[in-house]
Design an enzyme around this catalytic site. Structure first.
Site, PDB file in Angstrom:
ATOM      1  CG  HIS A  11      22.183  11.392  25.049  1.00 34.45           C
ATOM      2  ND1 HIS A  11      21.467  11.155  26.194  1.00 34.45           N
ATOM      3  CD2 HIS A  11      22.516  10.182  24.561  1.00 34.45           C
ATOM      4  CE1 HIS A  11      21.380   9.850  26.393  1.00 34.45           C
ATOM      5  NE2 HIS A  11      22.014   9.231  25.422  1.00 34.45           N
ATOM      6  N   GLY A  12      20.909  15.271  23.796  1.00 33.06           N
ATOM      7  CA  GLY A  12      20.866  16.733  23.694  1.00 33.06           C
ATOM      8  C   GLY A  12      20.270  17.212  22.388  1.00 33.06           C
ATOM      9  N   GLY A  13      19.193  16.555  21.939  1.00 32.28           N
ATOM     10  CA  GLY A  13      18.592  16.870  20.639  1.00 32.28           C
ATOM     11  C   GLY A  13      17.934  18.238  20.565  1.00 32.28           C
TER      12      GLY A  13
ATOM     13  CG  ASN B 220      18.260  10.450  23.746  1.00 28.32           C
ATOM     14  OD1 ASN B 220      17.948   9.633  22.901  1.00 28.32           O
ATOM     15  ND2 ASN B 220      18.913  10.131  24.842  1.00 28.32           N
TER      16      ASN B 220
ATOM     17  CG  ASP C 279      17.618   9.692  29.269  1.00 32.94           C
ATOM     18  OD1 ASP C 279      18.542   9.297  28.540  1.00 32.94           O
ATOM     19  OD2 ASP C 279      17.314  10.899  29.405  1.00 32.94           O
ATOM     20  CG  HIS C 280      21.661  10.100  31.023  1.00 39.38           C
ATOM     21  ND1 HIS C 280      22.948  10.045  30.548  1.00 39.38           N
ATOM     22  CD2 HIS C 280      20.979  10.890  30.153  1.00 39.38           C
ATOM     23  CE1 HIS C 280      23.041  10.781  29.457  1.00 39.38           C
ATOM     24  NE2 HIS C 280      21.861  11.296  29.183  1.00 39.38           N
TER      25      HIS C 280
ATOM     26  CD  GLU D   5      26.762   9.319  28.234  1.00 40.07           C
ATOM     27  OE1 GLU D   5      25.530   9.174  28.274  1.00 40.07           O
ATOM     28  OE2 GLU D   5      27.343  10.349  28.617  1.00 40.07           O
TER      29      GLU D   5
ATOM     30  CG  ASN E  69      13.911  15.920  28.819  1.00 39.28           C
ATOM     31  OD1 ASN E  69      12.729  16.231  28.934  1.00 39.28           O
ATOM     32  ND2 ASN E  69      14.658  15.637  29.860  1.00 39.28           N
TER      33      ASN E  69
HETATM   34  P1  13P Z   1      17.700  17.719  25.631  1.00 39.02           P
HETATM   35  O1  13P Z   1      17.010  17.990  26.920  1.00 39.02           O
HETATM   36  O2  13P Z   1      18.786  18.682  25.364  1.00 39.02           O
HETATM   37  O3  13P Z   1      16.741  17.597  24.497  1.00 39.02           O
HETATM   38  O4  13P Z   1      18.435  16.298  25.777  1.00 39.02           O
HETATM   39  C1  13P Z   1      17.684  15.141  25.982  1.00 39.02           C
HETATM   40  C2  13P Z   1      18.532  13.973  26.245  1.00 39.02           C
HETATM   41  O5  13P Z   1      19.626  13.840  25.743  1.00 39.02           O
HETATM   42  C3  13P Z   1      17.998  12.920  27.126  1.00 39.02           C
HETATM   43  O6  13P Z   1      18.959  11.998  27.485  1.00 39.02           O
END
Ligand code: 13P
Length: 287
Positions: A207-209, A229, A84-85, A135, A231
């Site tokens: 991202h940023g789910g 995604n 990831d990233h 990205e 996390n």
């Molecule tokens: P969140 O931590 O906001 O769920 O984002 C996860 C993410 O985008 C991982 O790359």
């Protein structure tokens, strides 16, 4: 079954659902995500940030653990082990360690350098059968030390990167890592729509789910998002369940301090979060 993310995402795009990427931090996280995917017969992507890789003593350890656990648990659904990233160097480390998928995050480079580095990594990863995510436009907020300003992606630049043959494309559309702040204006569906029009069948990545309302998730899927995604949300549910266990004094009852008992409520909470997301994303039964 460890596989590249390519086929599962092509199918998701065609079938109008999204595959969840759940970031892993340790053995409990990995086991909870794998068992839930198997139970729900859903494809899944295990995300590993560079920080999480370092925490688990390196990408080689992560790949060995995931491979062995996948076999020992008899997991038959498709599982991709994805960086990831990733930095340029991190991508090569994961390729060497045996990951099945990588993300090269070149969004902080100028577009020419992003194109050059992504193009090189597309060739290398495809020769070895790995899938690759790129990205354009940065994701706002902070994740494991990677800080993004949250600029929306330029659809023309998205097309340039998509044309390099990447398997999935992450594009900033007002999404943020971590919790969304009060007064967040929401996802920029106009930008997402323009990106999908330029990139056609390319599976797009959101991202940023964590914390995106269900109606926005569903709309994003209709506009070409095929991978989402998550996390922070698993971290929050793990922490909440663990806190409740300790606050209820359960660690002091009998052998409640045994780490296998102490970490169990958190592991169950991760399973519940992953299940809820897979149901929302529509990937249940799609293995
Ligand atoms: P969140 O931590 O906001 O769920 O984002 C996860 C993410 O985008 C991982 O790359």
């Amino acid at each position: 079954m460890l596989v590249s993310a390519r086929d599962m995402l092509v199918k998701a795009k065609e079938g109008h659902y999204a595959v969840g990427q759940f970031n892993i931090n340790n053995l409990e996280w990995t086991k909870s995500v794998l068992l839930t995917a198997q139970e729900l017969q859903s494809p899944v992507i295990l995300g590993v940030s560079e920080g999480a890789g370092k925490y688990m003593t390196g990408f080689t350890t992560v790949a060995a653990m995931v491979k062995a656990m996948d076999e020992s648990l008899g997991i038959t659904v498709p599982v991709a082990l994805h960086l990831d990233h990733g930095t340029y160097e991190g991508c090569y480390k994961c390729i060497k360690a045996g990951f099945t998928s990588i993300m090269f995050d070149g969004s902080h480079y100028n577009i020419e350098e992003n194109v050059a580095k992504t193009s090189e990594l597309v060739n290398v990863s495809h020769q070895l059968g790995l899938s690759i995510e790129a990205e354009v436009g940065s994701i706002g907020g902070e994740e494991d030390g990677v800080v993004g300003m949250g600029e929306c992606a330029d659809p023309e630049e998205c097309k340039r990167i998509a044309d390099l043959g990447v398997d999935m494309l992450a594009a900033g559309i007002g999404n943020i890592h971590g919790k969304y702040p009060e007064g967040w204006p929401g996802l920029r569906f106009d930008v997402l729509d323009a990106i999908q029009q330029k990139t056609g069948t390319m599976p797009l990545v959101l991202h940023g789910g964590t914390g995106i309302p269900a109606d926005m998730i569903k709309k994003a899927i209709t506009l070409g998002v095929s991978k989402i995604n998550v996390n922070t949300e698993c971290q929050l549910s793990f922490a909440d369940a663990t806190r409740k266990y300790v606050e209820a004094g359960k660690d002091l009852e009998g052998k409640g301090f045994d780490p296998r008992k102490l970490l169990a409520p958190g592991a169950e909470a991760i399973k519940a979060t992953v299940k809820e997301k897979m149901e929302l994303f529509g990937s249940v039964g799609k293995a």
